[in-house]
Structure formats: structure tokens, C-alpha cells
Design a protein around this motif. Structure first.
Motif, short mmCIF file in Angstrom:
data_model
loop_
_atom_site.label_atom_id
_atom_site.label_comp_id
_atom_site.label_asym_id
_atom_site.label_seq_id
_atom_site.Cartn_x
_atom_site.Cartn_y
_atom_site.Cartn_z
N ASN A 1 0.84 -1.19 0.00
CA ASN A 1 0.00 0.00 0.00
C ASN A 1 0.88 1.24 0.00
OD1 ASN A 1 -2.49 1.56 0.35
ND2 ASN A 1 -1.71 1.98 2.41
N GLU A 2 0.57 2.21 -0.82
CA GLU A 2 1.34 3.47 -0.90
C GLU A 2 0.41 4.65 -0.62
OE1 GLU A 2 3.20 6.28 -4.35
OE2 GLU A 2 3.80 4.15 -4.44
N VAL A 3 0.81 5.52 0.32
CA VAL A 3 0.03 6.72 0.59
C VAL A 3 0.75 7.98 0.13
CG1 VAL A 3 -1.21 5.67 2.52
CG2 VAL A 3 0.93 6.88 2.96
N PHE A 4 2.04 7.85 -0.16
CA PHE A 4 2.77 8.99 -0.71
C PHE A 4 3.94 8.47 -1.54
CE2 PHE A 4 6.40 11.86 -0.75
CZ PHE A 4 5.82 13.01 -1.27
N GLY A 5 4.16 9.14 -2.67
CA GLY A 5 5.34 8.91 -3.49
C GLY A 5 5.73 10.21 -4.14
N GLY A 6 7.03 10.54 -4.08
CA GLY A 6 7.45 11.80 -4.66
C GLY A 6 8.95 11.91 -4.78
N GLY A 7 9.40 13.00 -5.38
CA GLY A 7 10.82 13.26 -5.56
C GLY A 7 11.19 14.66 -5.10
N LEU A 8 12.39 14.81 -4.60
CA LEU A 8 12.92 16.10 -4.16
C LEU A 8 14.21 16.37 -4.92
CD1 LEU A 8 12.68 18.49 -2.11
CD2 LEU A 8 14.18 17.15 -0.60
N LYS A 9 14.18 17.35 -5.81
CA LYS A 9 15.33 17.65 -6.66
C LYS A 9 16.37 18.45 -5.88
CE LYS A 9 17.57 17.94 -10.60
NZ LYS A 9 18.16 16.75 -11.23
N THR A 10 17.61 18.01 -5.95
CA THR A 10 18.73 18.76 -5.38
C THR A 10 19.71 19.07 -6.52
OG1 THR A 10 20.14 16.86 -4.84
CG2 THR A 10 18.45 17.47 -3.23
N ASN B 1 22.71 17.89 -7.28
CA ASN B 1 23.41 16.78 -7.91
C ASN B 1 22.57 15.53 -8.14
OD1 ASN B 1 25.94 18.17 -7.99
ND2 ASN B 1 26.23 17.72 -5.82
N TYR B 2 21.42 15.46 -7.52
CA TYR B 2 20.62 14.24 -7.64
C TYR B 2 19.18 14.53 -7.21
CZ TYR B 2 21.47 14.05 -2.60
OH TYR B 2 21.56 14.36 -1.26
N THR B 3 18.31 13.56 -7.46
CA THR B 3 16.94 13.62 -6.98
C THR B 3 16.76 12.56 -5.91
OG1 THR B 3 16.07 14.43 -9.09
CG2 THR B 3 14.50 13.41 -7.58
N ARG B 4 16.17 12.94 -4.78
CA ARG B 4 15.86 11.99 -3.72
C ARG B 4 14.40 11.58 -3.88
NH1 ARG B 4 18.23 10.43 1.03
NH2 ARG B 4 19.89 11.94 0.70
N PHE B 5 14.17 10.28 -3.81
CA PHE B 5 12.83 9.73 -3.96
C PHE B 5 12.33 9.23 -2.61
CE2 PHE B 5 15.16 8.86 -7.95
CZ PHE B 5 14.45 9.71 -8.79
N MET B 6 11.02 9.30 -2.39
CA MET B 6 10.45 8.84 -1.13
C MET B 6 9.14 8.12 -1.35
SD MET B 6 9.97 10.88 2.47
CE MET B 6 8.98 12.21 1.82
N LEU B 7 8.96 7.05 -0.59
CA LEU B 7 7.72 6.30 -0.56
C LEU B 7 7.27 6.18 0.89
CD1 LEU B 7 8.66 3.33 -2.93
CD2 LEU B 7 7.20 5.30 -3.50
N ILE B 8 5.98 6.36 1.13
CA ILE B 8 5.38 6.14 2.44
C ILE B 8 4.19 5.20 2.22
CG2 ILE B 8 4.25 7.16 4.45
CD1 ILE B 8 5.70 9.78 3.81
N GLY B 9 4.13 4.14 3.01
CA GLY B 9 3.05 3.19 2.85
C GLY B 9 3.22 2.04 3.82
N SER B 10 2.86 0.83 3.38
CA SER B 10 2.98 -0.35 4.24
C SER B 10 3.37 -1.57 3.43
CB SER B 10 1.67 -0.60 4.99
OG SER B 10 0.60 -0.76 4.09
N VAL B 11 4.00 -2.54 4.10
CA VAL B 11 4.46 -3.76 3.43
C VAL B 11 3.37 -4.83 3.50
CG1 VAL B 11 6.87 -3.27 3.92
CG2 VAL B 11 5.54 -4.63 5.55
#
Length: 224
Positions: free
Chosen positions: A203-212, A214-224
Motif C-alpha cells: 500500500n502506498e500513501v505517498f510517493g514523490g521526488g525532491l530535486k537537489t 546533484n541528484y533527486t531523492r525519492f520517497m515512498l510512504i506506505g505499508s508492506v
């Protein structure tokens, strides 16, 4: 203009300057987190706290904290942070009055970081524990965390195999990045969809990217 006091050396070690500065900022702001950083600088001068609390690290953790609040709410009985390093994220969560957190365990395989994490989070010592552990050998069911955080998934060879060790339904916050040029990043992803496929969350409640820069950081919030 000479701003030193009588008898004081004209050049101070940068640790002394940083210690004085962070203590002053802590006194001005009343922030236990800044006081904890001053405590680390004073007691553990060899700790790489400048790298751990640089603007990119702080930005990624502010983002994680905000999206956690918006996605899963403010109340947590027991949080586990794996790969917690010096406990910066734990300190930032404790420092945010919006959250109601019973306890945080910060684990790391490096035996030298637990003492630093405890020094940084001393204001929350009754609610904070730093342990030395291999993330593959931990008894996650016994720990009973209602949230598991891993902001260093780029260091995990098989992310899905590690996530399979968590009890079903465990809520997670995961971060990775596309910084392939860093040799220690053995499991980077080129984009958010690749990170989703790598994690395979139920299950995913959030997915997104944060541009910096030198790179982009990706994040997922949810459950296994």
C-alpha cells in the motif's frame, strides 16, 4: 578590530567556534536539537556532524517529516529508524511539537555512532534508544514498531528482501536517490517508478521526488 578577550589566542579551533556558536543558537531558539548538536561537538569532536547536518541532509529530513505528518498523521507509539547514523532524523522528529511520539529506536551497523546519537538526543533520553545492529539480523516482530524508517535504501542490495523481514502491514517511510556516481550507492534508482518497483509496497500513501543540485531523492510512504 580585535574581538578576542585578553589572554585568549587570536585563532580558535573550529570545534571551539562551532561549540560556542551552536550553544548560543540553542540558547536563543530554545531548540533541544541544536543543544544536542552543541553537545556532540563538545563531547565528540571527531564525529562528522557537519556532514550529517548539512543543508541537503536537513532538507531531505524536513521533507520526510512533513510528508509523514501529512500522510500518516502525528501519533506514533514506537518508531524504528534503521541506518539512523547520528540520530538526526530522530532529533528532528522530537523537535517538532506537532508530533506525539512515545519512543524512537535508532539502529546502525556502525558501533561508533550510537554514543553520538545518544548525545545528540539527550533531551529526549527517556524516549530515545540508539543500538548497534545489522538490519538483516533484527527481530522486527519483537521490536513492535508502528513505523519503520529507512532513508538510505540506495545502500541496500535487495530492498524487497529486507522489507520481507518486516511483519505484514508495517508502515514504512523509505528514501533512495539517483546519485549513481557515489561508489557506496549500490542500489540507486533512475526514477520514482523504479523505486516503487524495487520496494513493492502493498500500500502506498505517498510517493514523490525532491530535486537537489546533484541528484533527486525519492520517497515512498506506505505499508508492506
Amino acid at each position: 578590530m580585535n574581538t578576542t578577550r585578553p589572554g585568549e589566542p587570536t585563532e580558535k579551533d573550529w570545534h571551539d567556534t562551532a561549540f560556542d556558536l551552536t550553544r548560543g543558537v540553542a540558547a536563543y531558539t530554545g531548540s533541544p536539537l541544536i543543544a544536542g548538536i552543541a553537545n556532540v561537538i563538545g563531547k565528540h569532536p571527531d564525529a562528522d556532524i557537519g556532514n550529517a547536518f548539512n543543508h541537503k541532509q536537513v532538507a531531505s529530513k524536513i521533507w520526510a517529516r512533513q510528508m509523514l505528518f501529512e500522510s500518516l498523521g502525528p501519533v506514533y507509539r514506537n518508531i524504528l529508524v534503521v541506518g539512523g547514523w547520528y540520530g538526526i532524523l530522530s532529533g528532528m522528529l522530537f523537535d517538532d511539537d506537532r508530533f506525539e511520539i512515545g519512543h524512537i529506536v535508532s539502529s546502525d551497523i556502525d558501533p561508533d555512532v550510537a554514543i553520538v546519537a545518544k548525545a545528540l538526543n539527550r533531551a529526549s533520553s527517556d524516549r530515545f534508544e540508539a543500538i548497534t545492529a545489522d538490519m538483516y539480523d533484527m527481530d522486527y516482530a519483537a521490536l513492535g514498531a508502528d513505523l519503520v524508517i529507512n532513508t538510505s535504501c540506495e545502500h541496500i542490495a535487495d530492498l524487497r528482501a529486507w522489507l520481507a523481514l518486516l511483519p505484514g502491514g508495517t508502515r514504512v517511510l523509505l528514501q533512495s536517490n539517483d546519485y549513481f556516481s557515489e561508489p557506496t550507492h549500490i542500489s540507486c534508482v533512475p526514477d520514482l517508478d523504479a523505486f516503487r518497483a524495487q520496494a513493492g509496497l502493498r500500500n502506498e500513501v505517498f510517493g514523490g521526488g525532491l530535486k537537489t543540485k546533484n541528484y533527486t531523492r525519492f520517497m515512498l510512504i506506505g505499508s508492506v
